[in-house]
Scaffold this motif. Structure first.
Motif, PDB file in Angstrom:
ATOM      1  N   TYR A 121      -8.862   2.740  -6.032  1.00 23.30           N
ATOM      2  CA  TYR A 121      -8.230   3.904  -7.122  1.00 23.30           C
ATOM      3  C   TYR A 121      -6.992   4.423  -6.403  1.00 23.30           C
ATOM      4  O   TYR A 121      -6.884   4.348  -5.011  1.00 23.30           O
ATOM      5  CB  TYR A 121      -9.222   4.719  -7.580  1.00 23.30           C
ATOM      6  CG  TYR A 121      -9.823   5.419  -6.435  1.00 23.30           C
ATOM      7  CD1 TYR A 121      -9.587   6.645  -6.028  1.00 23.30           C
ATOM      8  CD2 TYR A 121     -11.109   4.840  -5.875  1.00 23.30           C
ATOM      9  CE1 TYR A 121     -10.458   7.421  -4.842  1.00 23.30           C
ATOM     10  CE2 TYR A 121     -11.874   5.377  -4.856  1.00 23.30           C
ATOM     11  CZ  TYR A 121     -11.506   6.530  -4.524  1.00 23.30           C
ATOM     12  OH  TYR A 121     -12.466   7.235  -3.560  1.00 23.30           O
ATOM     13  N   PHE A 122      -6.110   5.178  -6.861  1.00 25.08           N
ATOM     14  CA  PHE A 122      -5.232   5.887  -6.594  1.00 25.08           C
ATOM     15  C   PHE A 122      -5.562   7.050  -5.474  1.00 25.08           C
ATOM     16  O   PHE A 122      -6.337   7.757  -5.762  1.00 25.08           O
ATOM     17  CB  PHE A 122      -4.041   6.871  -7.494  1.00 25.08           C
ATOM     18  CG  PHE A 122      -3.313   5.708  -8.219  1.00 25.08           C
ATOM     19  CD1 PHE A 122      -2.044   5.314  -7.910  1.00 25.08           C
ATOM     20  CD2 PHE A 122      -3.915   5.186  -9.566  1.00 25.08           C
ATOM     21  CE1 PHE A 122      -1.583   4.520  -8.585  1.00 25.08           C
ATOM     22  CE2 PHE A 122      -3.118   4.842 -10.503  1.00 25.08           C
ATOM     23  CZ  PHE A 122      -1.718   4.041 -10.016  1.00 25.08           C
ATOM     24  N   ARG A 165      -1.589  -6.775 -15.223  1.00 22.60           N
ATOM     25  CA  ARG A 165      -1.537  -6.532 -13.750  1.00 22.60           C
ATOM     26  C   ARG A 165      -0.844  -7.771 -12.964  1.00 22.60           C
ATOM     27  O   ARG A 165       0.045  -7.936 -12.193  1.00 22.60           O
ATOM     28  CB  ARG A 165      -2.787  -6.789 -13.126  1.00 22.60           C
ATOM     29  CG  ARG A 165      -3.035  -6.693 -11.441  1.00 22.60           C
ATOM     30  CD  ARG A 165      -4.396  -6.702 -11.051  1.00 22.60           C
ATOM     31  NE  ARG A 165      -4.298  -6.764  -9.653  1.00 22.60           N
ATOM     32  CZ  ARG A 165      -4.950  -7.733  -8.942  1.00 22.60           C
ATOM     33  NH1 ARG A 165      -5.361  -8.880  -9.390  1.00 22.60           N
ATOM     34  NH2 ARG A 165      -4.774  -7.536  -7.610  1.00 22.60           N
ATOM     35  N   LEU A 187       1.503  -1.470  -6.548  1.00 24.90           N
ATOM     36  CA  LEU A 187       0.353  -1.325  -7.685  1.00 24.90           C
ATOM     37  C   LEU A 187      -0.578  -2.452  -7.728  1.00 24.90           C
ATOM     38  O   LEU A 187      -1.750  -2.371  -8.546  1.00 24.90           O
ATOM     39  CB  LEU A 187       0.932  -1.004  -9.233  1.00 24.90           C
ATOM     40  CG  LEU A 187       1.816   0.078  -9.189  1.00 24.90           C
ATOM     41  CD1 LEU A 187       2.659   0.134 -10.509  1.00 24.90           C
ATOM     42  CD2 LEU A 187       0.882   1.358  -9.170  1.00 24.90           C
ATOM     43  N   THR A 242      -3.520   3.037  -2.220  1.00 28.84           N
ATOM     44  CA  THR A 242      -4.925   2.956  -2.705  1.00 28.84           C
ATOM     45  C   THR A 242      -5.474   4.138  -1.828  1.00 28.84           C
ATOM     46  O   THR A 242      -4.997   4.397  -0.604  1.00 28.84           O
ATOM     47  CB  THR A 242      -5.606   1.755  -2.292  1.00 28.84           C
ATOM     48  OG1 THR A 242      -5.149   1.321  -0.970  1.00 28.84           O
ATOM     49  CG2 THR A 242      -4.978   0.632  -3.345  1.00 28.84           C
ATOM     50  N   LEU A 279       0.104  11.905  -7.553  1.00 29.20           N
ATOM     51  CA  LEU A 279       0.045  10.679  -6.629  1.00 29.20           C
ATOM     52  C   LEU A 279       0.457  11.091  -5.304  1.00 29.20           C
ATOM     53  O   LEU A 279       1.369  11.540  -4.938  1.00 29.20           O
ATOM     54  CB  LEU A 279       0.698   9.415  -7.226  1.00 29.20           C
ATOM     55  CG  LEU A 279       0.289   9.000  -8.445  1.00 29.20           C
ATOM     56  CD1 LEU A 279       1.014   7.808  -9.064  1.00 29.20           C
ATOM     57  CD2 LEU A 279      -1.471   8.562  -8.731  1.00 29.20           C
ATOM     58  N   GLU A 292      -7.140   0.773 -10.442  1.00 30.06           N
ATOM     59  CA  GLU A 292      -7.224   1.888 -11.447  1.00 30.06           C
ATOM     60  C   GLU A 292      -5.891   2.041 -12.548  1.00 30.06           C
ATOM     61  O   GLU A 292      -6.098   2.310 -13.584  1.00 30.06           O
ATOM     62  CB  GLU A 292      -7.356   3.330 -10.701  1.00 30.06           C
ATOM     63  CG  GLU A 292      -7.364   4.636 -11.575  1.00 30.06           C
ATOM     64  CD  GLU A 292      -7.454   5.782 -10.957  1.00 30.06           C
ATOM     65  OE1 GLU A 292      -7.627   6.835 -11.585  1.00 30.06           O
ATOM     66  OE2 GLU A 292      -7.074   5.686  -9.779  1.00 30.06           O
ATOM     67  N   ASN A 293      -4.879   1.514 -11.919  1.00 31.24           N
ATOM     68  CA  ASN A 293      -3.603   1.414 -12.739  1.00 31.24           C
ATOM     69  C   ASN A 293      -3.624   0.692 -13.913  1.00 31.24           C
ATOM     70  O   ASN A 293      -2.897   0.600 -14.898  1.00 31.24           O
ATOM     71  CB  ASN A 293      -2.382   0.880 -11.564  1.00 31.24           C
ATOM     72  CG  ASN A 293      -1.280   1.107 -12.498  1.00 31.24           C
ATOM     73  OD1 ASN A 293      -0.647   2.175 -12.750  1.00 31.24           O
ATOM     74  ND2 ASN A 293      -0.609   0.026 -12.832  1.00 31.24           N
ATOM     75  N   TRP A 294      -4.873  -0.230 -13.966  1.00 27.94           N
ATOM     76  CA  TRP A 294      -4.789  -1.531 -14.886  1.00 27.94           C
ATOM     77  C   TRP A 294      -5.797  -1.125 -16.045  1.00 27.94           C
ATOM     78  O   TRP A 294      -6.196  -2.113 -16.629  1.00 27.94           O
ATOM     79  CB  TRP A 294      -4.830  -2.651 -14.396  1.00 27.94           C
ATOM     80  CG  TRP A 294      -3.964  -2.995 -13.155  1.00 27.94           C
ATOM     81  CD1 TRP A 294      -4.210  -3.124 -12.048  1.00 27.94           C
ATOM     82  CD2 TRP A 294      -2.531  -2.984 -13.359  1.00 27.94           C
ATOM     83  NE1 TRP A 294      -3.158  -3.134 -10.942  1.00 27.94           N
ATOM     84  CE2 TRP A 294      -2.020  -3.388 -11.932  1.00 27.94           C
ATOM     85  CE3 TRP A 294      -1.634  -3.192 -14.299  1.00 27.94           C
ATOM     86  CZ2 TRP A 294      -0.664  -3.341 -11.378  1.00 27.94           C
ATOM     87  CZ3 TRP A 294      -0.416  -3.294 -14.054  1.00 27.94           C
ATOM     88  CH2 TRP A 294       0.116  -3.310 -12.673  1.00 27.94           C
TER      89      TRP A 294
END
Length: 1003
Positions: A806-807, A886, A915, A825, A815, A920-922
């Motif tokens: 995750y970010f 992704r 990314l 990450t 962020l 988490e971004n996806w």
């Protein structure tokens, strides 16, 4: 354990001898009577077809024809008899008939539509018809009329949105795409989550065997059942109702009843359809006419390129046809039903299709008034042309190749050599050219299946009924795959050939005895006894060849051949007893106990017991209610409660209780080595315990009906593979250690807002909410390979949560970027500059399980000829892991529109690469509202059909979806029918938009 076949033989012989005695001893002095008439809708006087007409305490019965007519030619002793009329959606009607000197009895019966369906008649595991008002648990019923214009090609597809408490999802848009049916949530992790399916008393196989690697997609065998042959379906959702089915019923039970013959002249029904399938939505692709010259962050130089729309060559408009014909008729003693069907349906992926042809025969023979014998036979042959479309295990396929391609590479073959170029970036492992997969690969499946049943029903004395069923289901599924020599796949440049087959053999013998007695004026007793013996055998073979010769697709054309074989043999014995007391026809109390033994259970837990108890109380039958003003508003009010247990043995292999040593050769001498899986003599089925509370309410003379159910399901003894210490000499062992809960409620609302002679409006709404949680998982977390290790069962969370990176964020939630302005990450710690350092951290980043699901169905009838129907399905709160985006937005491939921002300089160069590892971004919101079905039909009565009719219909399916999902469809799942991996999108075939034009004639 091997259970002797003597049980089956003894039961069969005893039933035959007993029925012969009953038949020989039928009472003399009977008189011949003809009981005939017509059944109509009370509101508009429309004749009703398919109404069950049965004389109590006999096997004499029929169903009304398309004109609503029935005729019973009987020999009975002059006396008073009770005739029952039943049709799903209408209140049952009881008619007292006095048979005397008059030889012909004419009746006109008017049935009242039962919106609340509280008086609906259902068949439970005792094989005895029971009114729903007597049940302490919820059972849902679906009539053939509910899906006759659904444009669905399989039964489970047609059921979507029509059952409260059922999450029915289509995992793939392939023409034989697999469907997942989950009743009140998932009750297992590594076993099958599908309910137990029973067709006319035959326990059928509904495995989702993946013979070929098609990217997670697999056919489930319910696709073999033609919906046009189905009369009605009953769905048992909870353990309290499913308890008497024992160790195979914790996922619920679906009983399918097919059409039967009717007394009277032959009635011929013919229907034909033309359908079109189109892709509803394609992915926005990269049209930016430049690419970066290199990956260096400080070099923004670009080169002009031409972009190609790969999807325009992958997808097509698929056409399909389907034709069905049936003949039904018979005499008072013999009724028959015969049908034949053929369906050919093209997929939206070029070169894919599914074809299914079948014949079905049903014959019922009355042996006097007390015995009926029936035999049914159904054979179906299906074939499919497949294109691999996902990369769950392998990286070959059409959509896989598309998403891993640089779409600035011309994908078309060289016009001279006809060789397809590699479209993948040269800096990484190559991937398949999608057009080569479509035009050169040859993948297909073929299934031949026979389902047959033999049953005897006897009513030797008043109140006593005996039913014996012998069921048989045999299917052989064959899959073949071929990739020619010299191709663009990453691993099979030398060619690939595969043949895999699986033969399944299921046999069930069921003997059920029921006795009903009106003990006195206020007490009624119903007793049920039953026993079953079941056999399940599975034989499978897998052959794979590589390094093929230049010609020939068969296995023997390969230089390297790998073969494997598996044989499975499972035996089950079960018995149950059930007792119901009805007090003043308003309070009903039921208790039951099921006993099971199976060859898969460990010797330490060979015997399994499943109890059940329920109570139903019709409060509105009390005098104070009947005489009060509340009756004008609340016409029916019933409360119910139930408790029960059921099991799931699907996670236990036939020989998992044993340590199955592997053969090996040492210096040319045979020997064995320890297996990786240690046996477990204490292994037993997963056990589900459920409490259920609910109410059924009818308002305004039953113009509005409400069903509400709250349930709490606790599952214990979940099976997991537990890692063992190396010193044990084994790798793992299957153990009963996990727990799971499903808590929720389901709501069903039926209404008839308008009921006029020339216009009716019926509406049905469902709402279901379920919360799932797993616990006692070894190590606290179990990752599933079907989701590339990013999907897991985590203690304290719902099954199948997304568990990954995750970010990294600042304290305010923004962020945390690195010096180049790129996201990162989260890691174990922070360095002196406040930047993440140490190993990457993982947590639960999403949940594919929806917070709730719902549906709304509206039906309008104008006059007696025109009808309109529409169904909306909704799912809210579930997440989708968009693995497709992704890959497609990564700088290495960049075929999707989302990468354009980096090329245009709107985000820093390198953003897509940063990314890539932040999963988490996806995660995206998978909520949607779909127009699942819509249809309009018009009935004509041309003279050339005599008393028959013709119905013209236009239907659509999956016409639009309201959602915020960026992928093809938030409903699809690349892991197919997997329990653990849900909501995982990796270039699975999208669900098509379908239009169907149909003609149905009856004469």
């Amino acid at each position: 354990m091997v259970i002797s076949f003597k049980f089956k033989q003894v039961c069969f012989v005893c039933v035959i001898l007993f029925c012969s005695w009953v038949y020989a001893g039928q009472v003399l002095g009977q008189t011949r009577y003809v009981i005939k008439g017509i059944v109509k809708d009370r509101l508009d006087q429309t004749p009703l077809s398919g109404v069950s007409v049965k004389i109590d305490n006999t096997v004499i019965g029929t169903v009304t024809n398309v004109r609503g007519e029935f005729e019973l030619n009987v020999s009975l002793v002059p006396a008073s008899y009770t005739i029952r009329y039943a049709l799903i959606g209408y209140a049952a009607y009881v008619d007292k008939v006095q048979l005397g000197s008059e030889a012909t009895i004419n009746r006109e019966i008017l049935l009242r539509e039962d919106v609340s369906r509280m008086d609906e008649v259902v068949v439970t595991g005792t094989a005895v018809a029971t009114s729903k008002r007597e049940l302490g648990n919820a059972i849902s019923s679906v009539n053939a009329r509910d899906f006759e214009n659904s444009a669905a090609t399989s039964i489970d597809q047609a059921l979507s949105g029509k059952i409260s408490g059922a999450q029915i999802t289509q995992n793939s848009g392939n023409p034989a795409g697999g469907i997942s049916v989950r009743l009140r949530g998932t009750s297992t992790v590594v076993g099958s989550g599908d309910p137990l399916y029973i067709v006319d008393g035959v326990i059928i196989n509904n495995n989702s065997t993946e013979l070929l690697d098609l990217g997670g997609y697999a056919q489930n065998r319910l696709v073999d059942i033609n919906p046009n042959d189905v009369e009605r379906i009953e769905i048992i959702k909870g353990a309290a109702a499913a308890a008497i089915y024992g160790s195979r019923a914790s996922n619920g039970v679906v009983q399918i009843f097919t059409k039967k013959g009717k007394e009277g002249k032959p009635v011929i029904t013919f229907s034909t359809q033309l359908r079109t399938n189109t892709v509803r939505k394609t992915l926005p692709y990269n049209t930016y006419p430049y690419i970066f010259d290199n990956t260096a962050a400080d070099d923004l130089s670009q080169t002009a390129v031409e972009r190609y729309d790969f999807q325009s060559d992958i997808f097509r408009t698929g056409l399909g046809t389907e034709s069905n014909v049936s003949v039904a008729g018979g005499t008072a003693q013999t009724q028959y039903y015969f049908s034949g069907s053929y369906m050919g349906n093209q997929g939206i992926i070029d070169q894919t299709n599914f074809k299914r042809g079948g014949v079905r025969l049903r014959i019922d023979q009355n042996l006097g008034n007390k015995i009926k014998v029936g035999i049914g036979a159904n054979y179906v042959l299906s074939t499919s042309a497949e294109i691999p479309n996902g990369g769950m295990e392998e990286a070959y396929g059409a959509l896989t190749g598309f998403i891993f391609s640089n779409n600035f590479v011309n994908p078309y073959p060289d016009p001279v050599t006809e060789i397809y170029p590699s479209t993948a970036p040269s800096s990484v492992v190559r991937r398949t050219n999608p057009l080569e997969a479509i035009n050169r690969f040859d993948f297909g499946q073929r299934t031949g299946r026979f389902i047959g049943n033999f049953n005897i029903q006897a009513t030797p004395v008043e109140g006593l009924s005996i039913n014996y069923v012998l069921g048989y289901d045999n299917a052989t599924q064959i899959g073949t795959g071929y990739i020619p020599v010299g191709n663009t796949t990453p691993t099979y440049d030398g060619g690939y050939s595969r043949r895999a087959d699986q033969t399944t053999y299921l046999l069930n013998n069921d003997l059920n005895i029921a006795y009903e007695k009106q003990v006195n004026g206020w007490l009624k007793s119903s007793t049920g006894l039953g026993a079953t013996y079941q056999v399940e055998k599975i034989y499978s073979t897998n052959l794979t060849a590589t390094q093929l010769g230049l010609i020939g697709q068969t296995i023997d054309n390969g230089a390297t051949i790998v073969a494997s074989e598996n044989r499975s043999d499972i035996n089950i014995f079960g018995a149950f007893v059930q007792q119901t007391f009805g007090i003043r026809d308003k309070l009903f109390v039921t208790g039951a106990l099921r006993y099971d033994e199976s060859s898969v259970f460990g010797s330490e837990d060979r015997a399994q017991f499943y109890p059940k108890a329920s109570v139903s109380y019709s409060l509105s039958d009390e005098a104070f209610w009947q005489n009060g003003s509340v009756l004008n508003v609340v016409s029916n009010f019933k409360v119910r409660a139930s408790y029960g247990q059921a099991g799931n043995m699907s996670a236990i292999g036939a020989y998992a209780r044993l340590s199955n040593y592997d053969p090996v050769s040492f210096s040319g001498q045979p020997g064995v080595v320890s297996p990786s899986l240690l046996g477990n003599l204490g292994i037993k089925p997963e056990r589900q315990t459920e409490m259920e509370f609910g109410t059924d309410i009818g308002f305004f003379n039953d113009r509005l009906g409400l069903e509400f159910t709250y349930y709490n399901k606790d599952v214990k003894d979940l099976l997991f593979s537990v890692n063992l210490p190396p010193t044990s000499g084994y790798g793992s062992q299957l153990q009963n250690i996990g727990t799971m809960t499903n808590k929720g409620f389901e709501l069903l609302l039926r209404g008839a807002p308008v009921q006029k002679e020339n216009f009716t409006w019926n509406a049905t709404a469902t709402f279901s909410k379920n919360k799932n949680e797993v616990n006692d998982i070894p190590g606290g977390m179990l990752a599933f390979s079907g989701g590339f290790g990013q999907v897991a069962a985590v203690n304290g969370y719902p099954l199948g949560t997304f568990y990954s990176t995750y970010f990294a964020r600042n304290e305010d939630g923004s962020l945390l970027l690195n010096a180049a302005g790129l996201p990162q990450t989260e890691q174990a710690g922070r360095n002196a500059d406040g930047q993440p350092t140490g190993g990457n951290l993982s947590k639960v980043i999403g949940d594919p399980n929806p917070a709730w699901i719902a549906s709304l169905i509206n039906e309008f009838n104008v006059g007696k000829n025109l009808s309109f129907r529409a169904q909306l399905d909704a799912s809210y709160g579930g997440d989708v892991f968009n693995f497709t985006r992704r890959v497609g937005e990564r700088n290495l491939y960049g075929g999707l529109e989302g990468y354009e921002a980096e090329l245009r300089g709107e985000v820093p160069k390198g953003t897509s690469a940063a990314l890539w590892s932040i999963f988490e971004n996806w995660i995206e919101d998978g909520s949607y509202v779909k127009l699942r079905e819509v249809s309009v039909s018009y009935t004509l009565r041309p003279k050339f059909l005599g008393t028959g009719n013709m119905r013209l219909s236009l239907a659509g399916r999956n016409l639009f979806s309201i959602d915020d999902y960026s992928g093809y469809d938030p409903e699809i799942n690349a892991a197919g029918q997997s329990n653990g991996v849900r909501g995982f999108d990796f270039v699975e075939v999208p669900i098509p938009r379908t239009f169907v034009l149909g003609v149905n004639m009856t004469f």
